[in-house]
Design a protein around this motif. Structure first.
Motif, PDB file in Angstrom:
ATOM      1  N   GLY A  17       0.826  -1.196   0.000  1.00 28.27           N
ATOM      2  CA  GLY A  17       0.000   0.000   0.000  1.00 28.27           C
ATOM      3  C   GLY A  17       0.861   1.247   0.000  1.00 28.27           C
ATOM      4  O   GLY A  17       1.888   1.304   0.681  1.00 28.27           O
ATOM      5  N   VAL A  18       0.465   2.255  -0.778  1.00 27.48           N
ATOM      6  CA  VAL A  18       1.234   3.499  -0.889  1.00 27.48           C
ATOM      7  C   VAL A  18       0.314   4.674  -0.586  1.00 27.48           C
ATOM      8  O   VAL A  18      -0.761   4.809  -1.187  1.00 27.48           O
ATOM      9  N   HIS A  19       0.719   5.503   0.360  1.00 31.45           N
ATOM     10  CA  HIS A  19      -0.023   6.714   0.705  1.00 31.45           C
ATOM     11  C   HIS A  19       0.912   7.893   0.469  1.00 31.45           C
ATOM     12  O   HIS A  19       1.963   8.005   1.106  1.00 31.45           O
ATOM     13  N   LEU A  20       0.541   8.787  -0.458  1.00 29.02           N
ATOM     14  CA  LEU A  20       1.426   9.875  -0.880  1.00 29.02           C
ATOM     15  C   LEU A  20       0.972  11.216  -0.327  1.00 29.02           C
ATOM     16  O   LEU A  20      -0.235  11.452  -0.146  1.00 29.02           O
ATOM     17  N   PRO A  21       1.926  12.109  -0.071  1.00 26.23           N
ATOM     18  CA  PRO A  21       1.551  13.489   0.240  1.00 26.23           C
ATOM     19  C   PRO A  21       1.039  14.186  -1.017  1.00 26.23           C
ATOM     20  O   PRO A  21       1.090  13.629  -2.122  1.00 26.23           O
ATOM     21  N   GLY A  22       0.551  15.389  -0.862  1.00 20.66           N
ATOM     22  CA  GLY A  22       0.040  16.131  -2.011  1.00 20.66           C
ATOM     23  C   GLY A  22       1.100  16.375  -3.064  1.00 20.66           C
ATOM     24  O   GLY A  22       2.310  16.337  -2.785  1.00 20.66           O
ATOM     25  N   PRO A  23       0.686  16.650  -4.326  1.00 21.95           N
ATOM     26  CA  PRO A  23       1.641  16.841  -5.432  1.00 21.95           C
ATOM     27  C   PRO A  23       2.680  17.903  -5.150  1.00 21.95           C
ATOM     28  O   PRO A  23       3.825  17.796  -5.634  1.00 21.95           O
ATOM     29  N   ALA A  24       2.316  18.920  -4.378  1.00 22.34           N
ATOM     30  CA  ALA A  24       3.268  20.002  -4.112  1.00 22.34           C
ATOM     31  C   ALA A  24       4.469  19.524  -3.306  1.00 22.34           C
ATOM     32  O   ALA A  24       5.512  20.195  -3.275  1.00 22.34           O
ATOM     33  N   VAL A  33       7.361   0.349   5.778  1.00 23.19           N
ATOM     34  CA  VAL A  33       7.003  -0.560   6.867  1.00 23.19           C
ATOM     35  C   VAL A  33       6.634  -1.895   6.233  1.00 23.19           C
ATOM     36  O   VAL A  33       5.704  -1.976   5.432  1.00 23.19           O
ATOM     37  N   ARG A  34       7.359  -2.932   6.606  1.00 22.54           N
ATOM     38  CA  ARG A  34       7.051  -4.290   6.127  1.00 22.54           C
ATOM     39  C   ARG A  34       6.566  -5.105   7.319  1.00 22.54           C
ATOM     40  O   ARG A  34       7.256  -5.222   8.320  1.00 22.54           O
ATOM     41  N   THR A  35       5.370  -5.680   7.203  1.00 22.99           N
ATOM     42  CA  THR A  35       4.713  -6.253   8.372  1.00 22.99           C
ATOM     43  C   THR A  35       4.065  -7.602   8.077  1.00 22.99           C
ATOM     44  O   THR A  35       3.547  -7.807   6.972  1.00 22.99           O
ATOM     45  N   PRO A  36       4.049  -8.513   9.060  1.00 24.15           N
ATOM     46  CA  PRO A  36       3.280  -9.749   8.901  1.00 24.15           C
ATOM     47  C   PRO A  36       1.858  -9.625   9.443  1.00 24.15           C
ATOM     48  O   PRO A  36       1.095 -10.586   9.374  1.00 24.15           O
ATOM     49  N   TYR A  37       1.510  -8.465   9.985  1.00 26.78           N
ATOM     50  CA  TYR A  37       0.241  -8.321  10.705  1.00 26.78           C
ATOM     51  C   TYR A  37      -0.872  -7.693   9.870  1.00 26.78           C
ATOM     52  O   TYR A  37      -1.955  -7.435  10.388  1.00 26.78           O
ATOM     53  N   GLY A  38      -0.620  -7.428   8.595  1.00 28.61           N
ATOM     54  CA  GLY A  38      -1.648  -6.873   7.721  1.00 28.61           C
ATOM     55  C   GLY A  38      -1.464  -5.390   7.496  1.00 28.61           C
ATOM     56  O   GLY A  38      -1.513  -4.595   8.443  1.00 28.61           O
ATOM     57  N   ARG A  39      -1.258  -5.006   6.242  1.00 30.45           N
ATOM     58  CA  ARG A  39      -0.980  -3.600   5.938  1.00 30.45           C
ATOM     59  C   ARG A  39      -2.170  -2.706   6.265  1.00 30.45           C
ATOM     60  O   ARG A  39      -2.003  -1.512   6.533  1.00 30.45           O
ATOM     61  N   ALA A  40      -3.390  -3.258   6.263  1.00 32.75           N
ATOM     62  CA  ALA A  40      -4.569  -2.439   6.544  1.00 32.75           C
ATOM     63  C   ALA A  40      -4.521  -1.833   7.938  1.00 32.75           C
ATOM     64  O   ALA A  40      -5.081  -0.755   8.174  1.00 32.75           O
ATOM     65  N   GLY A  41      -3.839  -2.489   8.866  1.00 32.16           N
ATOM     66  CA  GLY A  41      -3.746  -1.963  10.223  1.00 32.16           C
ATOM     67  C   GLY A  41      -2.849  -0.748  10.354  1.00 32.16           C
ATOM     68  O   GLY A  41      -2.776  -0.156  11.438  1.00 32.16           O
ATOM     69  N   HIS A  42      -2.176  -0.361   9.280  1.00 31.85           N
ATOM     70  CA  HIS A  42      -1.252   0.782   9.330  1.00 31.85           C
ATOM     71  C   HIS A  42      -1.791   1.998   8.577  1.00 31.85           C
ATOM     72  O   HIS A  42      -1.031   2.923   8.295  1.00 31.85           O
ATOM     73  N   ARG A  43      -3.071   2.005   8.259  1.00 36.12           N
ATOM     74  CA  ARG A  43      -3.616   3.115   7.476  1.00 36.12           C
ATOM     75  C   ARG A  43      -3.460   4.452   8.190  1.00 36.12           C
ATOM     76  O   ARG A  43      -3.054   5.452   7.579  1.00 36.12           O
ATOM     77  N   ALA A  44      -3.786   4.501   9.476  1.00 34.16           N
ATOM     78  CA  ALA A  44      -3.685   5.770  10.206  1.00 34.16           C
ATOM     79  C   ALA A  44      -2.232   6.237  10.273  1.00 34.16           C
ATOM     80  O   ALA A  44      -1.936   7.431  10.097  1.00 34.16           O
ATOM     81  N   GLU A  45      -1.315   5.303  10.525  1.00 31.67           N
ATOM     82  CA  GLU A  45       0.108   5.641  10.556  1.00 31.67           C
ATOM     83  C   GLU A  45       0.578   6.162   9.205  1.00 31.67           C
ATOM     84  O   GLU A  45       1.324   7.155   9.115  1.00 31.67           O
ATOM     85  N   ALA A  46       0.131   5.514   8.118  1.00 34.18           N
ATOM     86  CA  ALA A  46       0.530   5.942   6.779  1.00 34.18           C
ATOM     87  C   ALA A  46       0.003   7.340   6.469  1.00 34.18           C
ATOM     88  O   ALA A  46       0.716   8.180   5.896  1.00 34.18           O
ATOM     89  N   ASP A  60       2.825  -6.119   3.031  1.00 34.44           N
ATOM     90  CA  ASP A  60       2.672  -7.428   3.674  1.00 34.44           C
ATOM     91  C   ASP A  60       3.873  -8.295   3.326  1.00 34.44           C
ATOM     92  O   ASP A  60       4.232  -8.429   2.145  1.00 34.44           O
ATOM     93  N   VAL A  61       4.508  -8.886   4.328  1.00 36.35           N
ATOM     94  CA  VAL A  61       5.668  -9.722   4.051  1.00 36.35           C
ATOM     95  C   VAL A  61       5.242 -10.986   3.308  1.00 36.35           C
ATOM     96  O   VAL A  61       4.060 -11.337   3.232  1.00 36.35           O
ATOM     97  N   ARG A  62       6.195 -11.656   2.771  1.00 35.16           N
ATOM     98  CA  ARG A  62       5.988 -12.851   1.947  1.00 35.16           C
ATOM     99  C   ARG A  62       5.111 -13.886   2.669  1.00 35.16           C
ATOM    100  O   ARG A  62       5.367 -14.250   3.831  1.00 35.16           O
TER     101      ARG A  62
END
Length: 500
Positions: A17-24, A33-46, A60-62
């Motif tokens: 998952g990729v969360h980008l700042p604004g174009p400016a 962040v590479r995690t075995p616990y599910g990337r969805a749980g890091h949305r607020a952090e991202a 998500d790790v392999r």
């Protein structure tokens, strides 16, 4: 957040998952962040990283959640992390600078890439929070004994499956409270009722693992974050001390969940905004503003202060039996019986029956006592079996009667049976202000179960043993002592110490 499938060197694709700042704000630095616990749980952090001008990449790790391949804990993270870093640096929104970050297993992933040779597969800095350094460090204490409860819980929830089953061990223990009592330890999956083919191999690992063995080669800036109540606190300190590049340490009165899991000794002055601190540290690290060498801050639980991580207090020797030291109550001769082991999940001490531990108690402290640094116990003791485990637990008894664990150490010894031996039991780092009137209870035992595997006293491997026998023990008060890092705390600013 947008999703991508990022190709690894062997063709396996990992969900990212990729969360980008604004174009400016692009091109921009990235946080991986590479995690075995599910990337969805890091949305607020991202989102928080993106709001501060960083591209947040969560993978998500392999073999886990949305990623392809097979899940083998700790096996593929360096190579897969390097491939992810190269992919980030090839994106049009990347300015080429990347920080690898994560907590617990994700910290291992970050460190695995940070210790690679210089190149596009190595990050520019690493944030390792409550780092699970590797299979060897998570499975065993520094001096041998195996960590059972925490590893059983993690493997029950995450081992050998593409998703997670939170609370799996807790439910199993509720259904069968004696689940962990069964032997051999390697047969636990059968008692759990599900296949865990990687479980037996966990116990074949030996410390130090590959990350810790190479830590002195770490050249990029490191921020190591932990808690005094985290089971990996000692490893966090070791990593920080061994790191070859600029290294910063932040230790608070927290458990494995950091500020979300404060201990009862936490005070308002220990309420940090870790996200804001990470961002400030990241800017300083990427700009090359961090001074060489180690620095950092450790919270003094029970007070409002933070102490300089580089200046622990000198150890003061409290002789067993001395007027101001721990005075023997009973059990200088005791039996370490794996059929009735001293429990790690209870601070109760049996009032009747044959002694299962050596128990000592100090007089009330005449004045407040500040402790900051490594604690230890120096013992002169005898066991009639070899090998023998020795567990030392120090409990603070507050004037109002509350009992609170202060320090713990477990070592495995192979002294000749029946022969007195003098040895040290490291009790790990402590950082606490004890109020006047506090008593310290010292317990010396042969087991600390279920946190640790029971020593069978038969000479067999404790994780494959099927036969358990009792061990007679004796501790000599003369020549034994509790070593505590005592001094007077002078406060520091944790933000300044970690970002200078």
């Amino acid at each position: 957040m947008t999703d991508a499938l990022v190709r690894m060197d062997d063709g396996v694709r990992l969900a990212t998952g990729v969360h980008l700042p604004g174009p400016a704000h692009r091109p921009c630095p990235a946080v991986l962040v590479r995690t075995p616990y599910g990337r969805a749980g890091h949305r607020a952090e991202a989102r928080a990283w993106a709001a501060r001008g960083f591209a947040a990449v969560v993978q998500d790790v392999r073999g886990r959640h949305g990623s392809g391949g097979d899940w083998h804990p700790y096996r593929s993270e360096a190579g897969d992390g390097a491939a992810a870093l190269r992919w980030i640096r090839a994106q049009e929104w990347s300015d080429g600078r990347v920080i690898a970050a994560g907590g617990s297993y994700a910290a291992h992933c970050a460190l695995a890439t940070a210790l690679l040779p210089a190149g596009p597969g190595r990050p520019d800095a690493v944030i390792a929070a409550v780092p699970a350094l590797g299979a060897a460090e998570t499975a065993r204490e520094p001096h041998g004994p195996e960590r059972l409860l925490a590893r059983a819980g993690w493997w029950a929830e995450h081992g050998d499956r593409p998703d997670s089953d939170p609370g799996a061990l807790g439910r199993a223990l509720a259904a069968d409270p004696g689940l962990l009592d069964g032997v051999p330890v390697t047969a636990l999956p059968a008692r759990l009722g599900r296949a865990l083919p990687s479980w037996p191999g966990l116990w074949d690992t030996r410390r130090p693992g590959p990350l810790m063995a190479r830590a002195e080669r770490g050249a990029v800036p490191l921020l190591a974050v932990g808690g005094t109540r985290d089971p990996f606190a000692d490893d966090t300190h070791r990593l920080w001390r061994a790191w070859g590049g600029p290294a910063r340490l932040l230790i608070g009165p927290w458990g494995h969940g950091l500020t979300a899991a404060p201990g009862p000794e936490a005070r308002p002055g220990h309420r940090l905004n870790l996200g804001a601190l990470y961002v400030r540290w990241a800017h300083a690290a990427l700009a090359g503003r961090l001074a060489a060498g180690p620095a950092g801050a450790v919270a003094l639980g029970g007070s409002e202060r933070w102490c300089d991580a580089n200046t622990p207090f000198p150890q003061v020797r409290w002789e067993f039996g001395a007027a101001s030291g721990p005075r023997p109550l009973h059990g200088a001769e005791f039996t370490a019986d794996p059929a009735r082991p001293v429990r790690s999940d209870s601070l109760d001490v049996p009032a009747d029956g044959p002694p299962d531990r050596f128990l000592l108690l100090t007089p009330p402290l005449p004045r407040p006592l500040d402790l900051h640094g490594g604690a230890a116990a120096r013992l002169t003791a005898v066991a009639d079996t070899s090998p023998a485990d020795w567990a030392v637990r120090v409990v603070a008894l507050a004037p109002d009667g509350r009992a609170d664990p202060l320090a713990l150490g477990v070592v495995r010894r192979a002294d000749p049976p029946g022969a007195p031996a003098s040895f040290t039991v490291p009790l790990g780092p402590v950082a606490r202000r004890l109020p006047a009137g506090t008593r310290l209870r010292v317990e010396i035992a042969g087991h600390h179960f279920p946190a640790h595997v029971r020593q069978p006293h038969t000479g067999e491997n404790p994780v494959t043993a099927t036969r358990l026998i009792a061990s007679r023990r004796r501790v000599e008060a003369a020549g034994s002592a509790l070593l505590l890092p005592a001094g007077r705390a002078r406060g520091v600013d944790p933000l300044l110490e970690t970002c200078r």
